[in-house]
Design a protein around this motif. Structure first.
Motif, short mmCIF file in Angstrom:
data_model
loop_
_atom_site.label_atom_id
_atom_site.label_comp_id
_atom_site.label_asym_id
_atom_site.label_seq_id
_atom_site.Cartn_x
_atom_site.Cartn_y
_atom_site.Cartn_z
N CYS A 197 0.87 -1.20 0.00
CA CYS A 197 0.00 0.00 0.00
C CYS A 197 0.89 1.23 0.00
CB CYS A 197 -0.90 -0.01 1.26
SG CYS A 197 -1.78 1.58 1.49
N CYS A 211 -0.02 3.21 3.63
CA CYS A 211 0.38 2.69 4.96
C CYS A 211 1.54 1.70 4.88
CB CYS A 211 -0.81 2.05 5.67
SG CYS A 211 -1.31 0.50 4.90
N CYS A 238 -7.07 0.56 0.00
CA CYS A 238 -6.43 -0.31 0.99
C CYS A 238 -7.44 -0.72 2.05
CB CYS A 238 -5.24 0.41 1.63
SG CYS A 238 -4.43 -0.56 2.92
N CYS A 276 -5.84 0.60 5.70
CA CYS A 276 -5.85 2.01 6.12
C CYS A 276 -6.93 2.82 5.40
CB CYS A 276 -4.49 2.65 5.90
SG CYS A 276 -4.07 2.83 4.16
ZN LIG Z 1 -2.99 1.02 3.44
#
Ligand SMILES: [Zn+2]
Ligand SMILES: [Zn+2]
Ligand SMILES: [Zn+2]
Ligand SMILES: [Zn+2]
Ligand SMILES: [Zn+2]
Length: 385
Positions: free
Chosen positions: A163, A166, A190, A193
């Motif tokens: 990601c 994050c 994601c 997050c």
């Molecule tokens: Zn993420």
């Protein structure tokens, strides 16, 4: 002093007509040197006592090859498979100590003679398998082995690229991570997050994926047996049988010894190629050394000729050249060497070499000449300069 004319009744002589003459007597040597000197316009009588010194410096090349016989007692052997008939056809023995085997000819290395003890051949099942197969060692016969249920995502490599927001950690950061250069834009959000358009589409931020090998079932096919559970037993070659027997070996190792009395460097080429070496071959322990072999060489050769333990055949080659060294009292600058010229010929070859004192004197003269040349050069230089 032995001369050839004093031994006409020597019994071995008639059969040895092709051989070299016997060691020349002192008188023959001195006469040969006399002829050599008179040929150079210097007639002297050397046979008279006190005119010359004579010593013997015979040369020797001796080699003995021996073949031994060694009997190695029977030991258990086994070969894979049912081979009773095959092994029973091999040469066999009942009493190793008295079993006769031919001694190999020549003195090249030979392979051992392998003998099977009569009546010792047997077939039996392999103790370590069943019908040539046994459980796979890797999987213990189950055909499967442990496997992880999840593995690193093969889309993002399971790292921070899972990601771009994050990095797979789940907590969103201020300002997104920079996508790697040439990365195609992402469309998925994601699941960890909740950042938009930042997650790897394969793992959507989780970094892992279900193991494609076991599909998450934690067991996969054994790699060693490919799931077959049982494998071919290698020691018995998959036959499930061994043929056992007792095998003894008889070997014929060869050993060689050499003895040498070499010519001094200044006589080496001449005596190597242009001299009448006498050659004898002794094949049996009872074969005698030639009667005229010089006493100094006899001792050296004799200690090599004793019968060795377990010796079965031998070939000793004895070559020797009677060389006499003569110095003439009236002419100490030269040393004369005399030896038979060709094998089978009575002619003695005579060569002369400068005596050590003459060599030293010549070196002295040469050194003095160098000093004189240096002095002259210095003189010339000082005059012209
Ligand atoms: Zn993420
Ligand atoms: Zn086996
Ligand atoms: Zn991924
Ligand atoms: Zn797996
Ligand atoms: Zn296996």
């Amino acid at each position: 002093m032995a001369t050839p004319s004093s031994e006409p009744s020597e019994p071995a002589k008639s059969s040895e007509s092709s051989r070299s003459p016997e060691v020349p007597s002192d008188e023959e040597v001195l006469q040969a040197v006399e002829r050599y000197l008179s040929g150079r316009g210097n007639p002297v009588r050397l046979v008279a006592p006190g005119t010359a010194e004579l010593s013997r410096q015979p040369l020797l090349e001796f080699r003995i090859d021996r073949r031994f016989e060694e009997r190695h007692p029977g030991v258990p052997e086994r070969v894979p498979g049912k081979k009773l008939k095959q092994i029973a056809r091999r040469p066999s023995y009942t009493d190793l100590a008295t079993h006769h085997v031919p001694v190999p000819a020549g003195f090249q290395p030979t392979p051992p003679v392998r003998l099977v003890l009569a009546g010792s051949v047997a077939e039996g099942p392999c103790p370590d398998c069943a019908a040539g197969k046994r459980d796979c060692d890797t999987c213990g016969g189950s055909g499967t082995q442990d496997c992880p249920d999840v593995v690193a995502c093969d889309g993002c490599g399971g790292g921070s690229d899972s990601c771009w927001s994050c990095g797979g950690g789940g907590s969103r950061r201020r300002g997104s991570r920079k996508p790697p250069p040439n990365a195609s834009p992402r469309t998925d959000w994601c699941r960890r997050c909740a950042a938009p358009k930042s997650a790897c589409p394969k793992c959507v931020g989780f970094q892992t994926m279900t193991c494609p090998v076991c599909d998450g079932k934690r067991r996969r096919k054994c790699e060693a047996c490919n799931g077959a559970k049982r494998v071919r037993h290698k020691p018995c070659e998959g036959t499930g049988f061994f043929t056992t027997f007792i095998e003894a070996r008889i070997t014929h190792p060869v050993e060689s010894e050499q003895e040498r009395v070499a010519a001094p460097a200044h006589l080496r080429l001449l005596t190597q190629w242009r001299a009448g070496w006498r050659e004898e071959r002794l094949r049996r322990v009872t074969d005698k050394l030639p009667a005229d072999l010089p006493e100094t060489l006899r001792g050296q050769v004799e200690r090599q000729l004793a019968l060795a333990e377990r010796e079965v055949t031998r070939l000793a080659t004895l070559r020797y050249l009677p060389v006499a060294r003569v110095t003439v009292d009236a002419d100490p600058d030269w040393v004369y060497f005399a030896f038979p010229e060709r094998s089978g010929s009575a002619t003695l070859k005579v060569v002369r070499r400068p005596a050590k004192q003459r060599v030293l004197r010549l070196v002295g003269i040469a050194a003095a000449a160098v000093v004189v040349a240096l002095l002259v050069t210095l003189l010339v230089l000082s005059v012209t300069g």
